[in-house]
Motif scaffolding. Structure first.
Motif, mmCIF file in Angstrom:
data_model
loop_
_atom_site.group_PDB
_atom_site.id
_atom_site.type_symbol
_atom_site.label_atom_id
_atom_site.label_comp_id
_atom_site.label_asym_id
_atom_site.label_seq_id
_atom_site.Cartn_x
_atom_site.Cartn_y
_atom_site.Cartn_z
ATOM 1 N N VAL A 89 7.624 1.198 -12.108
ATOM 2 C CA VAL A 89 7.443 2.851 -12.150
ATOM 3 C C VAL A 89 7.247 3.118 -13.702
ATOM 4 O O VAL A 89 6.369 3.680 -14.077
ATOM 5 C CB VAL A 89 8.374 3.621 -11.191
ATOM 6 N N PHE A 90 8.509 2.957 -14.407
ATOM 7 C CA PHE A 90 8.338 3.245 -15.619
ATOM 8 C C PHE A 90 8.870 1.961 -16.600
ATOM 9 O O PHE A 90 9.804 1.814 -17.111
ATOM 10 C CB PHE A 90 9.648 4.157 -15.898
ATOM 11 N N TRP A 145 2.837 9.327 -7.848
ATOM 12 C CA TRP A 145 3.769 10.770 -7.412
ATOM 13 C C TRP A 145 5.245 10.582 -8.436
ATOM 14 O O TRP A 145 5.319 11.622 -8.715
ATOM 15 C CB TRP A 145 4.036 10.520 -6.129
ATOM 16 N N GLN A 146 5.604 9.303 -8.248
ATOM 17 C CA GLN A 146 6.792 8.930 -8.926
ATOM 18 C C GLN A 146 6.916 9.348 -10.436
ATOM 19 O O GLN A 146 7.592 10.010 -11.113
ATOM 20 C CB GLN A 146 7.545 7.864 -8.601
ATOM 21 N N ARG A 147 5.521 8.875 -11.141
ATOM 22 C CA ARG A 147 5.350 8.918 -12.443
ATOM 23 C C ARG A 147 5.430 10.328 -12.945
ATOM 24 O O ARG A 147 5.563 10.525 -13.847
ATOM 25 C CB ARG A 147 4.188 8.047 -12.836
ATOM 26 N N ALA A 172 15.745 8.375 -13.530
ATOM 27 C CA ALA A 172 14.923 8.026 -12.382
ATOM 28 C C ALA A 172 15.657 6.709 -11.472
ATOM 29 O O ALA A 172 16.234 6.009 -12.219
ATOM 30 C CB ALA A 172 13.777 7.156 -12.870
ATOM 31 N N ASP A 173 16.087 6.996 -10.321
ATOM 32 C CA ASP A 173 17.155 6.378 -9.714
ATOM 33 C C ASP A 173 16.403 5.336 -8.450
ATOM 34 O O ASP A 173 15.397 5.993 -7.753
ATOM 35 C CB ASP A 173 18.196 7.153 -8.933
ATOM 36 N N GLU A 208 0.888 -1.251 0.169
ATOM 37 C CA GLU A 208 -0.083 0.069 0.180
ATOM 38 C C GLU A 208 1.001 1.176 0.088
ATOM 39 O O GLU A 208 0.427 2.325 -0.438
ATOM 40 C CB GLU A 208 -1.149 -0.108 1.182
ATOM 41 N N VAL A 209 2.033 1.208 0.515
ATOM 42 C CA VAL A 209 3.058 2.259 0.762
ATOM 43 C C VAL A 209 3.204 2.454 -1.067
ATOM 44 O O VAL A 209 3.482 3.517 -1.498
ATOM 45 C CB VAL A 209 4.180 1.933 1.313
ATOM 46 N N ARG A 210 3.846 1.507 -1.472
ATOM 47 C CA ARG A 210 4.126 1.616 -2.982
ATOM 48 C C ARG A 210 3.155 2.205 -3.816
ATOM 49 O O ARG A 210 3.622 2.858 -4.718
ATOM 50 C CB ARG A 210 5.073 0.122 -3.580
#
Ligand code: DC
Length: 220
Positions: free
Chosen positions: A131-132, A110-112, A122-123, A102-104
């Motif tokens: 994510v990508f 937000w990250q995208r 992106a690190d 649920e955290v991920r």
């Protein structure tokens, strides 16, 4: 619509991916996403709000983070937090929270959206896999646990801090174990990632290899 240019740099803690990703972002003029700092900052917020890990996802809502170009430039709201999140304890807390689905999920969009529509380096651990996943270019930076512990040990001594090699080695192995074996978004190379083992390479050699890969990705 052309896909956003994203260069993913994933790998375990201490592999040198942060240094590599920052250098590539500066060279290419891309924005830089330090996803580890997001998990670390969330850990700080959870601790400050006195929340249990099970409530961490709700702490992600409304978290305001800003980044500068240097490792020590991270702000939560107006407060500089780099020195608080760059500790071994903050890394371990981030790794623990990162094992929670649920955290991920709470941090995914937000990250995208980060710095969109600018091109991005992106690190992280799951940039290329989760994510990508459609990013045109991916690198996975490896190094043996022994070498990573030696680098961390030297870094701490250089900074005038005390450091116990055996403890650092044990911490790195524990973090690897958790990051690689979690059920969601485990640390592993994407199928289409170039794997670079930096154990016997200098940072300049790693940057050269990564730059060549980026150029090869452009030609595809
Ligand atoms: O990259 P770092 O060492 O700052 O990351 C700290 C911890 O955060 C890492 O051990 C696991 C977690 N993390 C994650 O689960 N997913 C990411 N994309 C980045 C970090």
């Amino acid at each position: 619509m052309t896909a956003r240019a994203v260069l993913c740099v994933d790998g375990p803690s201490g592999s040198g991916k942060g240094t590599l990703a920052r250098r590539l972002a500066a060279e290419l003029g891309f924005a830089y996403l330090d996803s580890g700092a997001i998990y670390r900052a969330l850990g700080l917020r959870v601790q400050r709000q006195g929340l249990a890990d099970a409530q961490a996802a709700q702490a992600a809502a409304g978290m305001e983070l800003r980044f500068g170009t240097q490792d020590n430039e991270v702000w939560m709201g107006d407060e500089p937090i780099a020195s608080q999140i760059r500790t071994e304890e903050a890394g371990a807390a981030a790794s623990r929270l990162g094992a929670r689905p649920e955290v991920r999920e709470a941090l995914l969009q937000w990250q995208r959206d980060f710095a969109a529509p600018r091109p991005l380096v992106a690190d992280g651990r799951d940039m290329g896999t989760v994510v990508f996943p459609h990013a045109p270019c991916k690198i996975f930076l490896e190094a043996s646990a022994q070498v990573r512990a030696q680098r961390r040990h030297a870094e701490l001594l250089d900074a005038g801090k005390s450091a116990n090699f055996d403890q650092i080695y044990r911490d790195i192995c524990a973090r690897d174990e958790r990051d690689r074996n979690r059920a969601v978004a485990p640390l592993r190379p994407a199928e289409d990632a170039l794997v670079i083992d930096s154990s016997a390479l200098s940072i300049d050699q790693v940057v050269d290899a990564a730059r060549q890969h980026w150029q090869a990705c452009q030609g595809r």
